[in-house]
Scaffold this motif. Structure first.
Motif, PDB file in Angstrom:
ATOM      1  N   PRO A  72       0.899  -1.327  -0.131  1.00 13.33           N
ATOM      2  CA  PRO A  72      -0.399   0.545   0.333  1.00 13.33           C
ATOM      3  C   PRO A  72       1.267   1.493   0.093  1.00 13.33           C
ATOM      4  O   PRO A  72       2.122   1.467   0.124  1.00 13.33           O
ATOM      5  N   ARG A  73       0.198   2.446  -0.265  1.00 17.88           N
ATOM      6  CA  ARG A  73       0.925   3.796  -0.127  1.00 17.88           C
ATOM      7  C   ARG A  73      -0.554   3.943   1.581  1.00 17.88           C
ATOM      8  O   ARG A  73      -1.167   4.138   0.938  1.00 17.88           O
ATOM      9  N   ILE A  74       0.335   5.109   1.655  1.00 23.56           N
ATOM     10  CA  ILE A  74       0.194   5.266   3.408  1.00 23.56           C
ATOM     11  C   ILE A  74       0.545   6.662   3.444  1.00 23.56           C
ATOM     12  O   ILE A  74       1.559   7.363   3.169  1.00 23.56           O
ATOM     13  N   LEU A  75      -1.262   7.481   3.555  1.00 27.63           N
ATOM     14  CA  LEU A  75      -1.011   9.341   3.209  1.00 27.63           C
ATOM     15  C   LEU A  75      -1.391   9.612   4.669  1.00 27.63           C
ATOM     16  O   LEU A  75      -2.775   9.076   5.070  1.00 27.63           O
ATOM     17  N   ASP A  90       5.348   5.080   0.759  1.00 24.49           N
ATOM     18  CA  ASP A  90       4.810   4.490  -0.444  1.00 24.49           C
ATOM     19  C   ASP A  90       5.638   2.982  -0.654  1.00 24.49           C
ATOM     20  O   ASP A  90       6.142   3.613  -0.656  1.00 24.49           O
ATOM     21  N   LEU A  91       4.650   2.545  -0.365  1.00 23.15           N
ATOM     22  CA  LEU A  91       5.570   0.826  -0.997  1.00 23.15           C
ATOM     23  C   LEU A  91       4.551   0.358  -2.014  1.00 23.15           C
ATOM     24  O   LEU A  91       4.601  -0.843  -2.322  1.00 23.15           O
ATOM     25  N   SER A 103       9.729   4.286   0.180  1.00 24.19           N
ATOM     26  CA  SER A 103       9.540   5.446  -0.472  1.00 24.19           C
ATOM     27  C   SER A 103       8.976   6.886   0.443  1.00 24.19           C
ATOM     28  O   SER A 103       8.090   5.905   0.559  1.00 24.19           O
ATOM     29  N   VAL A 104       9.751   6.963   0.966  1.00 25.93           N
ATOM     30  CA  VAL A 104       8.876   8.122   2.326  1.00 25.93           C
ATOM     31  C   VAL A 104       8.889   9.595   2.228  1.00 25.93           C
ATOM     32  O   VAL A 104      10.063  10.249   1.360  1.00 25.93           O
ATOM     33  N   ASP A 120      12.327  18.931   7.414  1.00 24.23           N
ATOM     34  CA  ASP A 120      12.081  17.588   5.924  1.00 24.23           C
ATOM     35  C   ASP A 120      12.639  16.262   5.871  1.00 24.23           C
ATOM     36  O   ASP A 120      14.313  16.659   6.669  1.00 24.23           O
ATOM     37  N   TRP A 121      11.918  15.494   6.644  1.00 18.82           N
ATOM     38  CA  TRP A 121      12.707  14.167   6.331  1.00 18.82           C
ATOM     39  C   TRP A 121      14.259  14.182   5.515  1.00 18.82           C
ATOM     40  O   TRP A 121      15.541  13.887   6.194  1.00 18.82           O
TER      41      TRP A 121
END
Length: 195
Positions: A72-75, A90-91, A103-104, A120-121
Motif C-alpha cells: 500500500p501507499r499510506i498518507l 509509498d510501498l 519511498s518516504v 523535512d525528513w
C-alpha cells in the motif's frame, strides 16, 4: 465472490483462512484459522482504499492498495494549531516477495516559530534508515495461498495474533470485548447457518 460461492465459480473462492463455523462474527479479535482468520489472508489478493477524515478537515489519513500484488501507499496529514504535518509512505512499487526500502516523505512545520520551524525528513534527518514496510509474504497452504508466513527485515509482529488485549470494554459497552453476537446479528447468523 457471490458467483464463486453460490453460482459454481472456480476455486479458490477466497484468499482467507478463517473458521467456517461463523466465529469471525463472534470472535473478531482472535486470530488464526480457529478464530476470526485475522492475519491469515494472502495480502497479494486484496485491493483496498480506506479514508479516515475529520469533519473539519484538520486530519486526513488514506491507505490505498490499488493493485493486488503491490503493497500500500499510506498518507497522513494533520493541520492543527501550532503544527502542520504530512507523512507519505509509498510501498506501491513493491511486491510481497521483496523487502526493499519504501519511498518516504515527511514534512512538519511549526507555524509562527523562529526560523520557520520546518523539518523535512529528506533534508534534515540524521539517519535515513527505514524499516517500515520491509517484509515478505510466503504463500501458505490455505485457499489462494492464505495462511502463509511473514518475514521481516528487522523485528516483526507475530501473525496471526489475538487483539483482545487491545480492546477497551468501556469503549465497547455492547460487546464488552467478549460477546459480539447479540440481538439481530446473532439471529441472522443462526438463520444463515440453519438455512
Amino acid at each position: 465472490m457471490m458467483g464463486g460461492m453460490m453460482m459454481g465459480g472456480t476455486a479458490p473462492l477466497s484468499a482467507s483462512y478463517g473458521d467456517l463455523q461463523g466465529r469471525n462474527g463472534a470472535t473478531p479479535l482472535t486470530g488464526g484459522a480457529t478464530g476470526s482468520g485475522s492475519g491469515t489472508g494472502h495480502p497479494a489478493r486484496v485491493r483496498l482504499r480506506m479514508v479516515n477524515q475529520e469533519a473539519g478537515g484538520g486530519f486526513r489519513q488514506e491507505v490505498l492498495k490499488g493493485a493486488e500484488d503491490r503493497k500500500p501507499r499510506i498518507l497522513q496529514e494533520l493541520v492543527a494549531a501550532g503544527l502542520e504535518s504530512r507523512v507519505l509512505l509509498d510501498l506501491s512499487g513493491q511486491d510481497y516477495a521483496g523487502a526493499g526500502q519504501a519511498s518516504v516523505s515527511l514534512r512538519q512545520r511549526l507555524p509562527g516559530s523562529a526560523g520557520g520551524g520546518v523539518f523535512d525528513w529528506s533534508a534534515n534527518a540524521q539517519d535515513r534508515f527505514l524499516t517500515a514496510g520491509r517484509y515478505r509474504y510466503q504463500p501458505g497452504s490455505g485457499d489462494g495461498g492464505s495462511a502463509g508466513q511473514y518475514s521481516y527485515f528487522d523485528g516483526g509482529y507475530p501473525l496471526p495474533s489475538d487483539y483482545t488485549p487491545y480492546c477497551d470494554p468501556a469503549q465497547n459497552p455492547v460487546s464488552g470485548c467478549v460477546d459480539y453476537l447479540q440481538g439481530n446479528l446473532g439471529m441472522m447468523g443462526g438463520m444463515m447457518g440453519g438455512n
